[in-house]
Motif scaffolding. Structure first.
Motif: not given
Lengths: 368, 133
Positions: A151, A154-155, A159, A190, A193, A308, A318-321, A323, B14, B68-69, B97-100
């Motif tokens: 799972y 996939t993101h 992402g 990106a 990350k 959080h 994740r408690a914050t945005s 990046e 985000d 998040p959040v 971007s999910s393929i789930n």
């Protein structure tokens, strides 16, 4: 063989002489429990869930042995069941096999060798089954983890990759160098990350694998290594970093787990700073005394909101945005601490900063 | 919807890079009257619930799932609780971007979500979406 390694055997027979004879014969080889009726048998099973072999006489006043086995099997599936009888009654044999799922059928009068070999083989069968059960549980949790990972791939992995794909597509039709540079800067973030996520995944598996190590930890060396890495990556720019290491005597633990804890806590402290702050700082205090390690990581960054704080050690929370968070770092901290019996507590005030305090007991030198 | 009508856009993601890409692509359609990006869904929700809407205008919201959040699904759930006279001026597309399969199936549970789009957003995908509207 000491008592704790002896096989526990339960023998059920309504004739007291048989019980006494059985116990007298096998009391040195096994831990023998005897019962003259079904109720006593259940009492033994309740008090000793680790009984491995049950031998039961077929002809008893309240119930036959096969009926007993059929009925107890649901509640106590693990012990190996054996039926003892003096009557060559084919119906009862069929019942015992089909309904009681018995392992052996022993004819009376039995000999020492009959019983001894039956118990040894039964014990082997029991051990194999128990091991299988453990393996099945491990396999189930491995499957669950695999599901979680698929799972995530996939993101969390896809992402950043998809973002960069989009950016490349966009770049093809861009003419302004300034815009392109801006885009490349974001692509860089990106990709970093993605890289961080892959490194965290590697850490995750390193923690899961194998026993905790036991080596002398040189905190000054570990901190110097980490500091050099953060500095090269530009993570410490404009942040005051102070380190205090107070170590009296050597400290033994798993070096990799301690590195993972320090790396993630420091990495977060550098990452979650307030952009507007003029005096950004991160403090690291390491104290070793009486074979106990205390690590304190303190920052004056963005802090963690109360809503959080109890979730921050959960995987992928994740408690914050911000990046570049992977939702993996603090989970790995907790996991690494579990492996070396450490604990962590956190205090945080939004816009003032966060303090993590870690306590880890040292291993005695040389013990595994 | 008339082809020549100008549209407002809200992008919620985000990832700064994904917002940037979406903005560029949306602007390139020539149908964009205004565009706003939010890195946090909660701020976007706040904005939508307080913005004064011109009765004639239509706003397209592109929202990511994994954030998040407040994630995309939570945003949609909160959006569906807004008064009808607000929500009727918005059309939501989930962009992911999910393929789930579970994520994608879940999209159908929300009546306010028009459809989902795969990342990366491209001019082609967006053009098809706007023409079908």
């Amino acid at each position: 063989m000491n008592n704790s390694e002896k096989i526990k055997v339960l023998y059920i027979d309504d004739e007291p002489n048989n019980l006494v004879g059985f116990k007298a014969t096998f009391r040195f080889d096994y831990i023998v429990f005897i019962a003259s009726n079904i109720e006593q048998a259940y009492n033994h099973l309740n008090a000793n869930p680790d009984i491995r072999v049950i031998m039961c006489d077929q002809r008893m006043p309240d119930k036959t042995g096969s009926q007993f086995f059929e009925e107890m099997r649901g509640q106590y599936p693990l012990p190996v069941r054996m039926l003892i009888t003096g009557y060559a009654d084919i119906e009862s044999v069929i019942d015992a096999v089909n309904k009681g799922h018995i392992f052996r059928y022993i004819k009376k009068p039995w000999t020492y060798i009959d019983i001894k070999s039956a118990i040894e083989e039964g014990n082997l069968y029991y051990s194999t089954n128990s091991l299988l059960e453990v393996k099945v549980k491990e396999l189930q949790s491995a499957y669950e983890e695999l599901g979680k990972f698929t799972y995530i791939i996939t993101h969390d992995l896809r992402g950043p990759l998809v973002s960069v794909m989009g950016a490349i597509e966009l770049a093809k039709s861009m003419d302004s160098i300034d815009e392109l540079k801006e885009l490349v800067g974001m692509m860089d973030a990106a990709i970093k990350k993605l890289d961080e996520f892959i490194k965290n995944t590697h850490e995750y598996y390193s923690i899961k694998r194998g026993m905790a190590g036991n080596e002398a930890i040189n905190f000054n060396a570990i901190v110097a290594d980490l500091e050099a890495l953060f500095r090269i990556a530009g993570r410490m720019d404009n942040i005051r970093f102070t380190v205090n290491v107070n170590q009296t005597g050597s400290f033994y633990s798993d070096a990799m787990c301690i590195k993972i804890v320090l790396n993630n806590l420091l990495s977060n402290a550098f990452k979650y700073q307030r952009n507007t702050s003029v005096d950004k700082f991160v403090e690291l205090d390491i104290d070793v005394a009486d074979n106990n390690l205390q690590i304190v990581v303190r920052d004056n960054g963005i802090g963690i909101h109360n809503d959080h704080i109890e979730n921050i050690f959960l995987m992928f929370y994740r408690a914050t945005s911000e990046e570049s968070g992977s939702g993996f770092g603090l989970y790995n901290v907790k996991d690494a601490l579990n492996k070396i019996n450490g604990t962590v507590e956190v205090n945080s005030i939004v816009n003032q900063g966060t303090t993590f305090k870690v306590l880890i007991p040292g291993k005695a030198n040389g013990t595994k | 919807m008339a082809q020549n009508k100008k549209l407002h856009f809200i992008v919620i993601d985000d990832s700064k890079l994904d917002c940037f890409i979406a903005e560029k692509i949306i602007k390139s359609t020539g149908k964009c009257e205004s565009i706003k990006s939010f890195l946090q869904a909660r701020e976007a929700l706040e904005f939508v619930s307080k913005a004064t809407v011109d009765a004639q205008s239509q706003t397209i919201i592109l929202v990511d799932i994994q954030m998040p959040v407040m994630n995309g699904f939570e945003f949609v759930e909160a959006f569906e609780k807004l008064p009808k006279d607000i929500s009727t001026h918005y059309t939501i597309y989930i962009i992911t971007s999910s393929i789930n399969e579970n994520d994608l199936d879940r999209v159908h549970n929300y009546s306010s979500v028009k459809q989902f789009l795969n990342k990366p957003l491209t001019s082609n995908n967006l053009a098809i979406l706007l023409n079908n509207d």
